[in-house]
Design a protein around this motif. Structure first.
Motif, PDB file in Angstrom:
ATOM      1  N   LEU A 312     -47.729 -51.251 -90.155  1.00 40.64           N
ATOM      2  CA  LEU A 312     -48.389 -52.074 -89.142  1.00 40.64           C
ATOM      3  C   LEU A 312     -48.833 -51.232 -87.951  1.00 40.64           C
ATOM      4  N   THR A 313     -47.993 -50.303 -87.539  1.00 42.55           N
ATOM      5  CA  THR A 313     -48.311 -49.465 -86.373  1.00 42.55           C
ATOM      6  C   THR A 313     -49.494 -48.547 -86.657  1.00 42.55           C
ATOM      7  N   LEU A 314     -49.383 -47.746 -87.693  1.00 38.76           N
ATOM      8  CA  LEU A 314     -50.432 -46.770 -87.987  1.00 38.76           C
ATOM      9  C   LEU A 314     -51.671 -47.430 -88.583  1.00 38.76           C
ATOM     10  N   GLY A 315     -51.476 -48.455 -89.405  1.00 40.40           N
ATOM     11  CA  GLY A 315     -52.622 -49.159 -89.974  1.00 40.40           C
ATOM     12  C   GLY A 315     -53.462 -49.856 -88.923  1.00 40.40           C
ATOM     13  N   ALA A 316     -52.821 -50.233 -87.814  1.00 40.59           N
ATOM     14  CA  ALA A 316     -53.539 -50.883 -86.715  1.00 40.59           C
ATOM     15  C   ALA A 316     -54.190 -49.871 -85.773  1.00 40.59           C
ATOM     16  N   SER A 317     -54.094 -48.587 -86.111  1.00 40.15           N
ATOM     17  CA  SER A 317     -54.756 -47.500 -85.368  1.00 40.15           C
ATOM     18  C   SER A 317     -53.996 -47.006 -84.145  1.00 40.15           C
ATOM     19  N   PHE A 318     -52.676 -47.252 -84.081  1.00 37.83           N
ATOM     20  CA  PHE A 318     -51.876 -46.511 -83.109  1.00 37.83           C
ATOM     21  C   PHE A 318     -51.858 -45.050 -83.552  1.00 37.83           C
ATOM     22  N   LYS A 319     -51.436 -44.155 -82.677  1.00 40.23           N
ATOM     23  CA  LYS A 319     -51.443 -42.737 -82.996  1.00 40.23           C
ATOM     24  C   LYS A 319     -50.020 -42.202 -83.197  1.00 40.23           C
ATOM     25  N   GLY A 320     -49.927 -41.143 -83.962  1.00 39.45           N
ATOM     26  CA  GLY A 320     -48.640 -40.535 -84.291  1.00 39.45           C
ATOM     27  C   GLY A 320     -48.673 -40.045 -85.726  1.00 39.45           C
ATOM     28  N   GLY A 321     -47.593 -39.493 -86.187  1.00 37.92           N
ATOM     29  CA  GLY A 321     -47.543 -38.975 -87.541  1.00 37.92           C
ATOM     30  C   GLY A 321     -46.857 -39.924 -88.503  1.00 37.92           C
ATOM     31  N   GLU A 322     -46.928 -39.557 -89.775  1.00 35.79           N
ATOM     32  CA  GLU A 322     -46.258 -40.325 -90.812  1.00 35.79           C
ATOM     33  C   GLU A 322     -44.961 -39.674 -91.283  1.00 35.79           C
ATOM     34  N   VAL A 323     -44.777 -38.400 -90.998  1.00 36.35           N
ATOM     35  CA  VAL A 323     -43.717 -37.639 -91.656  1.00 36.35           C
ATOM     36  C   VAL A 323     -42.320 -38.076 -91.231  1.00 36.35           C
ATOM     37  N   THR A 324     -42.049 -38.202 -89.952  1.00 33.99           N
ATOM     38  CA  THR A 324     -40.701 -38.619 -89.541  1.00 33.99           C
ATOM     39  C   THR A 324     -40.361 -40.021 -90.036  1.00 33.99           C
ATOM     40  N   PRO A 325     -41.292 -40.993 -90.004  1.00 31.83           N
ATOM     41  CA  PRO A 325     -40.983 -42.261 -90.666  1.00 31.83           C
ATOM     42  C   PRO A 325     -40.690 -42.092 -92.157  1.00 31.83           C
ATOM     43  N   LEU A 326     -41.368 -41.151 -92.815  1.00 33.37           N
ATOM     44  CA  LEU A 326     -41.073 -40.884 -94.222  1.00 33.37           C
ATOM     45  C   LEU A 326     -39.678 -40.285 -94.381  1.00 33.37           C
ATOM     46  N   PHE A 327     -39.270 -39.445 -93.424  1.00 32.62           N
ATOM     47  CA  PHE A 327     -37.892 -38.941 -93.431  1.00 32.62           C
ATOM     48  C   PHE A 327     -36.907 -40.110 -93.369  1.00 32.62           C
ATOM     49  N   PHE A 328     -37.212 -41.058 -92.489  1.00 31.59           N
ATOM     50  CA  PHE A 328     -36.362 -42.247 -92.323  1.00 31.59           C
ATOM     51  C   PHE A 328     -36.289 -43.029 -93.627  1.00 31.59           C
ATOM     52  N   VAL A 329     -37.458 -43.305 -94.208  1.00 28.99           N
ATOM     53  CA  VAL A 329     -37.515 -44.069 -95.456  1.00 28.99           C
ATOM     54  C   VAL A 329     -36.708 -43.365 -96.544  1.00 28.99           C
TER      55      VAL A 329
END
Length: 425
Positions: A312-329
């Motif tokens: 929801l965050t990144l798909g809605a065009s907020f900024k940041g990376g995907e990698v640390t959330p992937l670490f979490f997942v």
């Protein structure tokens, strides 16, 4: 004999000049990227602590989203492609990446985390590193073929400095833009830039999260089969993450015409979910929960909530990376699998930490190196197997739509070689 040495000197002189030249260039790239990452990490830590001490700010996440949207609507249209823009420039060079990419992604990411979005930091560091590096194209009068090497070096430098993993950063830059192949003519610039950037960040006194050394059981058929089974789960999770993020982005673009309104609406949804959950453990970087996954059980649904909030965050065009959330997942999914698979919980959490990323980013080698750098070499075989299996089972999907398939993952998909991921589905 003199003729032999003359011939030898003639052969190695260009190589020596190449090495010296790129050492000088990469020292500058490393200094720029390392300094940028150091400042970013300090600022990110501050905004995270402030948010956690003033949770009311999350109610203003829609306002933060509107600010990010307006920022890119009026000043950042040329760089809104982010990481995909960098990959496109490596595949089909057109123009020097605008310098504005660096401050815009920095400010956009800090706003995202300040107001409570779920995002990472790798994308920010990579974009800053590459944008700053590309400004040297004219300064050093580089040819088009050398500019590609410079962009790869900038990507490696940004990744290495933000995570404190120079080996993984170097390989990531070589591996990320072309699935199934490595760009070996860039190997020296990539390694030099990654090493220099990591050194500079540490020289500024900026540290990184410390994770436990992982102890692996003696190799056995049962253990290796369990690692492969976990790799399948991690690959599917990485695929789900990428599909969900792209799907949310498509929906927002289809139904919300004005770009700045997309992150504002996304901010409403994320803020409502955080309120309904009654916890902030699934927003921001999520480092405390990642660390917890190595030492004690976490909720089995944690990985799914992180995928939802990040998509929801990144798909809605907020900024940041995907990698640390992937670490979490990955870490939380590995933690959950410890109740099913006969491997230690810390090892499964560490395997998931890197393997979900390997599947989502299509970078199994970089992720294996990252595990060795973060968790020690003892876990290498188990982690490497999980990363490779995850890479295979994520299919021709990923978080970077501009990745090109250099070598298909399976013979059945050979017709997709030479295409970008965004052109496949």
């Amino acid at each position: 004999m003199s003729r032999y040495f003359t011939a030898l000197l003639a052969e190695y002189r260009p190589l020596l000049l190449f090495a010296v030249r790129w050492l000088a260039i990469c020292a500058v790239v490393g200094a720029l990227a390392g300094t940028a990452s150091a400042g970013f990490l300090v600022a990110l830590d501050w905004v995270t602590q402030w948010r956690e001490s003033h949770l009311w700010i999350i109610a203003l996440l829609p306002v933060g989203g509107l600010l990010v949207g307006l920022l890119y609507q009026y000043w950042g249209r040329s760089v809104e492609g982010g990481n995909n823009l960098l990959l496109d420039e490596i595949h089909s060079p057109k123009a020097v990446v605008p310098l504005r990419m660096a401050p815009l992604v920095l400010l956009g990411t800090l706003l995202t985390h300040f107001f409570g979005g779920s995002a990472g930091r790798e994308g920010t560091a990579v974009q800053m590193g590459a944008a700053l590096a590309d400004q040297l194209t004219k300064l050093f009068r580089l040819h088009a073929r050398d500019r590609n090497l410079l962009l790869i070096a900038g990507i490696s430098a940004g990744f290495a400095s933000v995570f404190g993993t120079p080996l993984a950063g170097a390989v990531f830059g070589l591996e990320v833009f072309l699935i199934g192949r490595l760009r070996y003519n860039a190997i020296l610039p990539s390694f030099l830039a990654a090493i220099c950037a990591d050194y500079v960040t540490r020289a500024w006194g900026v540290g990184h999260t410390h994770y436990p050394l992982l102890h692996a059981p003696t190799y056995s058929i049962t253990g290796l089969l369990s690692a492969a089974a976990a790799g399948i789960a991690f690959g599917l999770a990485g695929r789900l993450f990428g599909v969900a993020t792209h799907a949310v982005g498509s929906v927002f673009k289809r139904y919300i015409a004005w770009p700045p309104l997309r992150p504002a609406v996304g901010g409403v949804l994320v803020a409502l979910l955080v309120w309904a959950l009654g916890t902030t453990r699934y927003i921001g970087l999520g480092i405390p929960t990642i660390v917890q996954s190595f030492v004690e059980p976490v909720p089995g649904y944690a990985f799914a909530l992180k995928i939802l909030l990040t998509a929801l965050t990144l798909g809605a065009s907020f900024k940041g990376g995907e990698v640390t959330p992937l670490f979490f997942v990955g870490a939380t999914l590995g933690n959950a699998l410890s109740g099913t698979l006969p491997l230690p919980m810390p090892l499964l959490a560490g395997m998931g930490f890197v393997a979900v990323f390997a599947g989502a980013a299509n970078t199994p080698l970089a992720c294996t190196f990252m595990a060795v750098e973060l968790f020690g070499h003892e876990c290498g075989l188990y982690v490497g197997l999980a990363c490779v299996v995850s890479y295979l089972f994520s299919g021709h999907r990923g978080i970077y739509s501009a990745q090109m398939i250099g070598q298909s993952k399976h013979g059945l998909w050979v017709r997709e070689q030479g295409k970008r991921l965004r052109d496949l589905h």
